[in-house]
Scaffold this motif. Structure first.
Motif, PDB file in Angstrom:
ATOM      1  N   ASN A 133       0.866  -1.167   0.000  1.00 57.16           N
ATOM      2  CA  ASN A 133       0.000   0.000   0.000  1.00 57.16           C
ATOM      3  C   ASN A 133       0.912   1.229   0.000  1.00 57.16           C
ATOM      4  O   ASN A 133       2.104   1.101  -0.241  1.00 57.16           O
ATOM      5  N   ASP A 134       0.374   2.397   0.308  1.00 56.24           N
ATOM      6  CA  ASP A 134       1.168   3.623   0.155  1.00 56.24           C
ATOM      7  C   ASP A 134       2.421   3.597   1.036  1.00 56.24           C
ATOM      8  O   ASP A 134       2.368   3.170   2.186  1.00 56.24           O
ATOM      9  N   LEU A 162       2.252   5.801   6.927  1.00 57.98           N
ATOM     10  CA  LEU A 162       2.823   5.292   5.677  1.00 57.98           C
ATOM     11  C   LEU A 162       3.964   4.342   6.017  1.00 57.98           C
ATOM     12  O   LEU A 162       4.747   4.619   6.937  1.00 57.98           O
TER      13      LEU A 162
END
Ligand code: SAH
Length: 256
Positions: A133-134, A162
């Protein structure tokens, strides 16, 4: 007769072994008349060198290296400047462009940037799948970015949940920032946050460590290490680092 026009190639050679070099990068190196690079990286591609002129410099010689490359290209030669990993991620592509738009702007030289497998994607594959994911990439080197700016960026990133990939985590000279980052991760994300370390990713002497941030072996980390700090979705699953993407998986998922 006018000299043939020279050409500059910024070539990313990947993390280390020849299998991790793209076919495009290999061709670029084979067609180059001159190969310019840091000694260690040129050694990584020694099987490709057959007759090209080789110009090597030491660790801190980036500007000198790029100037010599541009001058050889200005004399009409095809010159490959090698970077480890990707040429445009903390590599030589940007410095070449800066010089071409600055002191060498009258030379009218073309630059082609050839990408490579960057340390983040190599390390991620060694650890499992932590970048699903990010995520964000930060360098902890304060050689060119002031330390306060690195700290500001870390402060902005930590609460954003993040996953963080840290390049240049610590060297023999620079040892104080990384332990600060560890404290910050423990404070912001908790002591159980999963962290992966990969040293010499993709090279024969590759080593990895996977565990909780509170257990990080600080002495493992050097300039040939990349650090992946997990977020709230990151776990250790069967010995691999996994950041969950958010798929709604159940044992008897009918859409499987
Ligand atoms: N252009 C390179 C990055 C250069 S910055 C790339 O795209 O990968 C140098 C930093 O990259 C090192 O301090 C280390 O943190 C990381 N690095 C580069 N190659 C590595 C490798 N094979 N294994 C682990 N880390 C690596």
């Amino acid at each position: 007769m006018k000299n043939k026009k020279g050409m500059l190639l910024a070539v990313g050679i990947g993390p280390g072994t020849p299998e991790l070099l793209t076919i495009q990068a290999r061709r670029a190196l084979e067609t180059a008349e001159v190969i310019v690079g840091y000694r260690l990286y040129v050694r990584q591609i020694s099987d490709i060198i057959a007759g090209q002129e080789v110009i090597t410099t030491g660790m801190r010689g980036e500007v000198e290296r790029c100037r010599r490359a541009i001058e050889a290209a200005a004399a009409g030669r095809t010159v490959a400047v090698v970077s480890s990993g990707d040429a445009g991620i903390y590599g030589m592509a940007g410095l070449l462009l800066e010089l071409l738009e600055g002191e060498y702007r009258d030379n009218d030289l073309d630059l082609e940037v050839i990408p490579g497998i960057t340390a983040a994607s190599m390390a991620a594959s060694v650890l499992g799948a932590p970048l699903m994911n990010d995520f964000v990439v930060l360098s902890l080197s304060d050689l060119m970015t002031p330390r306060e700016k690195i700290q500001q960026r870390l402060q902005a990133v930590m609460p954003a949940d993040l996953v963080c990939v840290l390049y240049n985590p610590q060297s023999r000279r620079r040892t104080s920032l990384f332990p600060e980052v560890v404290k910050q991760v423990i404070a912001e994300r908790g002591p159980d946050t999963v962290v992966g370390l990969v040293k010499n990713a993709g090279r024969p002497d590759q080593e990895k460590w996977l565990g909780k941030v509170v257990d990080i072996p600080l002495s493992f980390i050097d300039m040939l290490t990349v650090v992946v700090v997990g977020n709230s979705t990151t776990d250790i699953v069967n010995g691999r680092m996994l950041s969950r993407r958010g798929y709604q998986l159940t044992g008897n998922d009918e859409n499987r």
